[in-house]
Design a protein around this motif. Structure first.
Motif, short mmCIF file in Angstrom:
data_model
loop_
_atom_site.label_atom_id
_atom_site.label_comp_id
_atom_site.label_asym_id
_atom_site.label_seq_id
_atom_site.Cartn_x
_atom_site.Cartn_y
_atom_site.Cartn_z
N GLN A 23 0.66 -1.27 -0.12
CA GLN A 23 -0.17 -0.02 -0.01
C GLN A 23 0.83 1.27 0.27
O GLN A 23 0.39 2.13 -0.71
CB GLN A 23 -0.86 -0.07 1.10
CG GLN A 23 -2.05 -0.98 1.04
CD GLN A 23 -2.88 -0.98 2.49
OE1 GLN A 23 -2.54 -0.53 3.37
NE2 GLN A 23 -3.82 -1.89 2.21
N ASN A 24 2.13 1.33 0.64
CA ASN A 24 2.99 2.40 0.68
C ASN A 24 4.16 2.66 -0.33
O ASN A 24 4.83 3.57 -0.42
CB ASN A 24 3.88 2.42 1.91
CG ASN A 24 2.58 2.78 3.27
OD1 ASN A 24 1.62 3.39 3.08
ND2 ASN A 24 3.08 1.80 4.40
N ALA A 25 3.96 1.37 -1.24
CA ALA A 25 4.82 1.30 -2.47
C ALA A 25 4.36 2.53 -3.46
O ALA A 25 3.15 2.53 -3.74
CB ALA A 25 5.13 0.00 -2.77
N TYR A 26 5.33 2.93 -4.39
CA TYR A 26 5.04 3.96 -5.38
C TYR A 26 4.54 2.80 -6.54
O TYR A 26 5.06 1.72 -6.71
CB TYR A 26 6.30 4.62 -5.88
CG TYR A 26 6.57 5.57 -4.58
CD1 TYR A 26 5.81 6.68 -4.53
CD2 TYR A 26 7.71 5.20 -4.09
CE1 TYR A 26 6.37 7.66 -3.47
CE2 TYR A 26 8.00 6.35 -3.09
CZ TYR A 26 7.46 7.38 -2.84
OH TYR A 26 7.77 8.24 -1.83
N MET A 27 3.78 3.48 -7.42
CA MET A 27 3.40 2.62 -8.66
C MET A 27 4.88 2.25 -9.38
O MET A 27 5.51 3.23 -9.64
CB MET A 27 2.56 3.50 -9.65
CG MET A 27 1.96 2.66 -10.66
SD MET A 27 0.66 1.41 -9.87
CE MET A 27 -0.43 2.21 -8.97
N ASP A 28 4.86 1.05 -9.99
CA ASP A 28 6.17 0.64 -10.80
C ASP A 28 7.34 0.30 -9.87
O ASP A 28 8.31 0.02 -10.37
CB ASP A 28 6.23 1.60 -12.02
CG ASP A 28 5.25 1.64 -12.90
OD1 ASP A 28 4.52 0.27 -13.13
OD2 ASP A 28 4.98 2.64 -13.65
N GLU A 29 7.22 0.47 -8.50
CA GLU A 29 8.31 0.34 -7.80
C GLU A 29 8.62 -1.22 -7.53
O GLU A 29 7.56 -2.15 -7.24
CB GLU A 29 8.16 0.94 -6.26
CG GLU A 29 9.22 0.65 -5.47
CD GLU A 29 9.06 1.45 -4.04
OE1 GLU A 29 10.16 1.41 -3.10
OE2 GLU A 29 7.90 1.80 -3.61
N VAL A 30 10.03 -1.38 -7.70
CA VAL A 30 10.15 -3.05 -7.34
C VAL A 30 10.47 -3.14 -5.97
O VAL A 30 11.16 -2.27 -5.56
CB VAL A 30 11.44 -3.38 -8.54
CG1 VAL A 30 11.90 -4.81 -8.22
CG2 VAL A 30 10.66 -3.24 -9.94
N LEU A 31 9.89 -4.20 -5.56
CA LEU A 31 10.34 -4.35 -4.05
C LEU A 31 10.92 -5.91 -3.90
O LEU A 31 10.72 -6.90 -4.55
CB LEU A 31 8.94 -4.64 -3.33
CG LEU A 31 8.38 -3.15 -3.27
CD1 LEU A 31 6.86 -3.26 -3.05
CD2 LEU A 31 8.95 -2.50 -2.33
N VAL A 32 11.82 -6.07 -3.02
CA VAL A 32 12.52 -7.27 -2.82
C VAL A 32 12.19 -7.53 -1.27
O VAL A 32 12.79 -6.73 -0.42
CB VAL A 32 14.14 -7.29 -3.09
CG1 VAL A 32 14.83 -8.50 -2.62
CG2 VAL A 32 14.37 -6.71 -4.49
#
Length: 75
Positions: A21-30
């Motif tokens: 929910q707190n991630a930006y659009m198109d942000e990649v998370l590991v």
């Protein structure tokens, strides 16, 4: 790209949902988490898809930890 360590998480999916929910659009998370009984690995794939994210990679990090790499693609 952001790396998140959830190995000490008490509720993996609640914490993962908050991160998404707190991630930006198109942000990649590991995201790194403990495997436990292995069911969380399979559940994490479905959960990522339900959150409108794209699973990019999934791999065993060591004997007890798993890593998933995904991108937030939509709301």
């Amino acid at each position: 790209m952001r790396r998140v360590d959830l190995r000490k998480s008490k509720d993996l999916f609640k914490d993962l949902e908050q991160i998404i929910q707190n991630a930006y659009m198109d942000e990649v998370l590991v995201v790194l988490f403990e495997i436990g009984d292995f069911s969380n690995v399979e559940k994490s794939f479905a959960f990522i898809k339900e959150q409108n994210c794209e699973l990019l990679n999934s791999l065993k990090f060591n004997q007890v930890d798993w890593t998933i790499v995904f991108k937030k693609v939509g709301q």
